[in-house]
Design an enzyme around this catalytic site. Structure first.
Site, PDB file in Angstrom:
ATOM      1  N   GLY A   1       6.717   1.844  -9.834  1.00  0.00           N
ATOM      2  CA  GLY A   1       6.177   2.775  -8.844  1.00  0.00           C
ATOM      3  C   GLY A   1       6.862   2.629  -7.501  1.00  0.00           C
ATOM      4  O   GLY A   1       6.225   2.659  -6.454  1.00  0.00           O
TER       5      GLY A   1
ATOM      6  N   SER B   1       9.072   4.613  -5.984  1.00  0.00           N
ATOM      7  CA  SER B   1       9.682   5.824  -5.418  1.00  0.00           C
ATOM      8  C   SER B   1       8.955   6.357  -4.191  1.00  0.00           C
ATOM      9  O   SER B   1       9.457   7.236  -3.503  1.00  0.00           O
ATOM     10  CB  SER B   1       9.744   6.926  -6.484  1.00  0.00           C
ATOM     11  OG  SER B   1       8.434   7.300  -6.890  1.00  0.00           O
ATOM     12  N   ARG B   2       7.767   5.818  -3.892  1.00  0.00           N
ATOM     13  CA  ARG B   2       6.984   6.367  -2.788  1.00  0.00           C
ATOM     14  C   ARG B   2       6.000   5.315  -2.288  1.00  0.00           C
ATOM     15  O   ARG B   2       5.770   4.299  -2.937  1.00  0.00           O
ATOM     16  CB  ARG B   2       6.235   7.619  -3.247  1.00  0.00           C
ATOM     17  CG  ARG B   2       5.268   7.336  -4.364  1.00  0.00           C
ATOM     18  CD  ARG B   2       4.912   8.562  -5.170  1.00  0.00           C
ATOM     19  NE  ARG B   2       4.379   9.641  -4.346  1.00  0.00           N
ATOM     20  CZ  ARG B   2       3.979  10.808  -4.833  1.00  0.00           C
ATOM     21  NH1 ARG B   2       4.093  11.058  -6.119  1.00  0.00           N
ATOM     22  NH2 ARG B   2       3.484  11.730  -4.033  1.00  0.00           N
TER      23      ARG B   2
ATOM     24  N   TYR C   1     -11.622   1.077 -10.490  1.00  0.00           N
ATOM     25  CA  TYR C   1     -10.340   0.657  -9.902  1.00  0.00           C
ATOM     26  C   TYR C   1     -10.410  -0.783  -9.411  1.00  0.00           C
ATOM     27  O   TYR C   1      -9.558  -1.628  -9.735  1.00  0.00           O
ATOM     28  CB  TYR C   1     -10.003   1.617  -8.755  1.00  0.00           C
ATOM     29  CG  TYR C   1      -8.792   1.253  -7.935  1.00  0.00           C
ATOM     30  CD1 TYR C   1      -7.507   1.505  -8.391  1.00  0.00           C
ATOM     31  CD2 TYR C   1      -8.946   0.677  -6.674  1.00  0.00           C
ATOM     32  CE1 TYR C   1      -6.393   1.179  -7.631  1.00  0.00           C
ATOM     33  CE2 TYR C   1      -7.843   0.355  -5.898  1.00  0.00           C
ATOM     34  CZ  TYR C   1      -6.568   0.606  -6.377  1.00  0.00           C
ATOM     35  OH  TYR C   1      -5.476   0.275  -5.614  1.00  0.00           O
TER      36      TYR C   1
ATOM     37  N   ILE D   1      -4.346   1.521   3.750  1.00  0.00           N
ATOM     38  CA  ILE D   1      -2.990   1.790   4.227  1.00  0.00           C
ATOM     39  C   ILE D   1      -2.773   3.298   4.348  1.00  0.00           C
ATOM     40  O   ILE D   1      -3.218   4.067   3.495  1.00  0.00           O
ATOM     41  CB  ILE D   1      -1.927   1.220   3.249  1.00  0.00           C
ATOM     42  CG1 ILE D   1      -2.219  -0.247   2.914  1.00  0.00           C
ATOM     43  CG2 ILE D   1      -0.519   1.391   3.811  1.00  0.00           C
ATOM     44  CD1 ILE D   1      -1.967  -1.217   4.034  1.00  0.00           C
TER      45      ILE D   1
END
Length: 254
Positions: free
Chosen positions: A12, A14-15, A159, A192
């Protein structure tokens, strides 16, 4: 002595936080392979940015929730190591890929539950398992958790529970892999400003101000607050940090 740089794999990457981790690792002098789920263009842009630092980089597609795809991925990853990096092993595994899902207990479908479990726990477990044979002895594994495993926010039961499982798994990995000199730690970001969860922390001023008000340092986090910590844990200075949960939240909900 080999002149090759050490190599990190960031899932993960890429962003958001993963991108920041990848760039921070490159700034430490490490080569980086990152994975993306759907946005190849974003991943290739990060590769270009890493290459501009003077390090090597590559991107591979991976759905971390699809364990059946992992054998194919590991074959592709091994080929990239050989072809692009002149290596047959790598040094640092950063299990970062994930999705946000607001799933109140009374409204969580089994499909939601299974998707989150596959991405955030089952996928991390089995991807790590598949990669262990080509992870160098003396390497590092960094798993990503969340402040929500310590404090609660309604709607994140699944989560956060899965991240709690990751924190326990981290200790077991550290114990079982210690004989190979592999240190395993978990980084737990607080709130964040990214596009995670639809960008709610970044884009909703009321949410942003509330989270800042319960944070000792008086603001919410930025991606730059996280990536450097992950990169540090891959350096020789961090060699004696093992089986630790490092929360990087500015002091949320103290």
């Amino acid at each position: 002595m080999s002149t090759f740089s050490k190599i990190a794999l960031v899932t993960g990457g890429s962003r958001g936080l993963g991108k920041n981790m990848a760039l921070s690792l490159a700034r430490k002098g490490f080569d980086v392979i990152l994975t993306y789920n759907a946005r190849k263009d974003e991943a290739l842009a990060v590769v270009t940015e890493i290459e501009q630092t003077g390090q090597k980089a590559a991107a591979l597609q991976l759905n971390t929730g699809d364990v059946r795809s992992f054998d194919t991925f590991v074959s592709q990853f091994s080929a990239v190591l050989t072809d692009n990096f002149g290596a047959d092993r790598f040094d640092f595994l950063i299990n970062n890929a994930g999705i946000a899902a607001h799933t109140p207990i009374g409204q969580t479908s089994e499909e939601d539950f299974d998707q989150l479990t596959n991405i955030h726990f089952k996928g991390v477990f089995f991807l790590t398992q598949r990669l262990l044979p080509i992870l160098n002895d003396g390497g590092r594994i960094i798993n990503i958790s969340t402040g929500l495993a310590r404090f609660t926010s309604p709607g994140y039961a699944v989560y956060a529970s899965l991240k709690g499982a990751i924190e326990t798994l981290t200790k077991y990995m550290a114990n079982e892999l210690g004989a190979r000199g592999i240190a395993v730690n978990v980084v737990a970001p607080g709130a964040i400003e990214t596009d995670f969860g639809g960008g709610v922390v970044r884009d909703n001023d009321q949410v942003n101000r509330h989270l800042a008000s319960v944070t000792a340092l008086g603001r919410v986090g930025l991606p730059d607050d996280i990536g450097g910590v992950v990169a540090f844990l891959c350096t020789d200075e961090a060699r004696w940090i093992n089986a630790q949960r490092i929360e990087v939240s500015g002091g949320m909900n103290l």
